[in-house]
Design a protein around this motif. Structure first.
Motif, mmCIF file in Angstrom:
data_model
loop_
_atom_site.group_PDB
_atom_site.id
_atom_site.type_symbol
_atom_site.label_atom_id
_atom_site.label_comp_id
_atom_site.label_asym_id
_atom_site.label_seq_id
_atom_site.Cartn_x
_atom_site.Cartn_y
_atom_site.Cartn_z
ATOM 1 N N SER A 27 0.831 -1.206 0.000
ATOM 2 C CA SER A 27 0.000 0.000 0.000
ATOM 3 C C SER A 27 0.862 1.251 0.000
ATOM 4 O O SER A 27 0.569 2.219 -0.718
ATOM 5 N N LYS A 28 1.933 1.252 0.777
ATOM 6 C CA LYS A 28 2.832 2.406 0.815
ATOM 7 C C LYS A 28 3.521 2.607 -0.534
ATOM 8 O O LYS A 28 3.682 3.741 -0.990
ATOM 9 N N LEU A 29 3.918 1.518 -1.174
ATOM 10 C CA LEU A 29 4.548 1.629 -2.489
ATOM 11 C C LEU A 29 3.561 2.165 -3.530
ATOM 12 O O LEU A 29 3.914 3.011 -4.358
ATOM 13 N N LYS A 30 2.327 1.704 -3.472
ATOM 14 C CA LYS A 30 1.312 2.205 -4.395
ATOM 15 C C LYS A 30 1.054 3.687 -4.165
ATOM 16 O O LYS A 30 0.887 4.458 -5.109
ATOM 17 N N GLN A 31 1.009 4.088 -2.887
ATOM 18 C CA GLN A 31 0.793 5.493 -2.563
ATOM 19 C C GLN A 31 1.935 6.345 -3.110
ATOM 20 O O GLN A 31 1.708 7.395 -3.703
ATOM 21 N N LYS A 32 3.156 5.892 -2.942
ATOM 22 C CA LYS A 32 4.321 6.616 -3.452
ATOM 23 C C LYS A 32 4.268 6.706 -4.976
ATOM 24 O O LYS A 32 4.566 7.751 -5.557
ATOM 25 N N MET A 33 3.862 5.624 -5.619
ATOM 26 C CA MET A 33 3.774 5.604 -7.071
ATOM 27 C C MET A 33 2.717 6.597 -7.560
ATOM 28 O O MET A 33 2.949 7.340 -8.519
ATOM 29 N N VAL A 34 1.586 6.649 -6.891
ATOM 30 C CA VAL A 34 0.524 7.581 -7.272
ATOM 31 C C VAL A 34 0.996 9.022 -7.066
ATOM 32 O O VAL A 34 0.748 9.902 -7.907
ATOM 33 N N GLU A 35 1.699 9.288 -5.982
ATOM 34 C CA GLU A 35 2.222 10.630 -5.738
ATOM 35 C C GLU A 35 3.214 11.026 -6.822
ATOM 36 O O GLU A 35 3.209 12.167 -7.308
ATOM 37 N N ASP A 36 4.069 10.093 -7.222
ATOM 38 C CA ASP A 36 5.041 10.367 -8.285
ATOM 39 C C ASP A 36 4.337 10.629 -9.614
ATOM 40 O O ASP A 36 4.725 11.527 -10.364
ATOM 41 N N GLN A 37 3.291 9.866 -9.899
ATOM 42 C CA GLN A 37 2.537 10.076 -11.135
ATOM 43 C C GLN A 37 1.843 11.436 -11.119
ATOM 44 O O GLN A 37 1.792 12.124 -12.142
ATOM 45 N N LEU A 38 1.327 11.822 -9.965
ATOM 46 C CA LEU A 38 0.679 13.124 -9.847
ATOM 47 C C LEU A 38 1.683 14.242 -10.086
ATOM 48 O O LEU A 38 1.398 15.208 -10.810
ATOM 49 N N GLU A 39 2.863 14.123 -9.515
ATOM 50 C CA GLU A 39 3.914 15.121 -9.721
ATOM 51 C C GLU A 39 4.311 15.182 -11.194
ATOM 52 O O GLU A 39 4.507 16.268 -11.748
ATOM 53 N N LEU A 40 4.411 14.026 -11.837
ATOM 54 C CA LEU A 40 4.745 13.979 -13.255
ATOM 55 C C LEU A 40 3.674 14.677 -14.090
ATOM 56 O O LEU A 40 3.987 15.440 -15.013
ATOM 57 N N GLU A 41 2.418 14.440 -13.764
ATOM 58 C CA GLU A 41 1.331 15.083 -14.502
ATOM 59 C C GLU A 41 1.355 16.598 -14.300
ATOM 60 O O GLU A 41 1.089 17.365 -15.233
ATOM 61 N N LYS A 42 1.691 17.055 -13.097
ATOM 62 C CA LYS A 42 1.808 18.496 -12.848
ATOM 63 C C LYS A 42 2.915 19.084 -13.709
ATOM 64 O O LYS A 42 2.761 20.160 -14.303
ATOM 65 N N LEU A 43 4.055 18.395 -13.776
ATOM 66 C CA LEU A 43 5.164 18.878 -14.592
ATOM 67 C C LEU A 43 4.806 18.883 -16.076
ATOM 68 O O LEU A 43 5.160 19.818 -16.805
ATOM 69 N N LYS A 44 4.095 17.856 -16.521
ATOM 70 C CA LYS A 44 3.667 17.819 -17.919
ATOM 71 C C LYS A 44 2.745 18.988 -18.237
ATOM 72 O O LYS A 44 2.864 19.625 -19.287
ATOM 73 N N HIS A 45 1.821 19.265 -17.334
ATOM 74 C CA HIS A 45 0.887 20.371 -17.540
ATOM 75 C C HIS A 45 1.635 21.711 -17.576
ATOM 76 O O HIS A 45 1.371 22.557 -18.434
ATOM 77 N N GLU A 46 2.556 21.888 -16.646
ATOM 78 C CA GLU A 46 3.343 23.116 -16.599
ATOM 79 C C GLU A 46 4.149 23.280 -17.895
ATOM 80 O O GLU A 46 4.211 24.381 -18.456
ATOM 81 N N ASN A 47 4.736 22.200 -18.355
ATOM 82 C CA ASN A 47 5.494 22.235 -19.599
ATOM 83 C C ASN A 47 4.591 22.585 -20.778
ATOM 84 O O ASN A 47 4.968 23.382 -21.651
ATOM 85 N N PHE A 48 3.391 22.023 -20.804
ATOM 86 C CA PHE A 48 2.438 22.320 -21.864
ATOM 87 C C PHE A 48 2.074 23.798 -21.874
ATOM 88 O O PHE A 48 2.029 24.436 -22.934
ATOM 89 N N VAL A 49 1.827 24.353 -20.709
ATOM 90 C CA VAL A 49 1.460 25.774 -20.610
ATOM 91 C C VAL A 49 2.618 26.644 -21.106
ATOM 92 O O VAL A 49 2.413 27.592 -21.874
ATOM 93 N N ILE A 50 3.831 26.321 -20.706
ATOM 94 C CA ILE A 50 4.997 27.101 -21.125
ATOM 95 C C ILE A 50 5.191 27.018 -22.636
ATOM 96 O O ILE A 50 5.428 28.038 -23.304
ATOM 97 N N GLU A 51 5.068 25.823 -23.195
ATOM 98 C CA GLU A 51 5.220 25.668 -24.641
ATOM 99 C C GLU A 51 4.120 26.409 -25.398
ATOM 100 O O GLU A 51 4.379 27.008 -26.447
#
Length: 74
Positions: A27-51
């Protein structure tokens, strides 16, 4: 019969502890994975806005250059 039940109960407690610990770690590993995916999606969105902003600025610059070229020709 009573001895068999006692032995089963004695050995089942550590086994249940091991299983519970395993599920908690999963469960802790899944939680960490979901948090990492959320951070990745935030970075992708930020990159999209900048581009998108960069492309908008380039388009405006191209329009200005085109307008200047047209005015020079006339």
């Amino acid at each position: 019969m009573t001895g068999t039940i006692a032995v089963i109960m004695i050995f089942s407690i550590p086994i249940l502890g091991i299983i519970t610990d395993h599920f908690q770690k999963q469960s802790k590993l899944k939680q960490k994975m979901v948090e990492d995916q959320l951070e990745l999606e935030k970075l992708k969105h930020e990159n999209f806005v900048i581009e998108t902003q960069k492309m908008r600025l380039e388009l405006e610059q191209m329009k200005l250059q085109d307008h200047q070229e047209k005015t020079q020709i006339l």
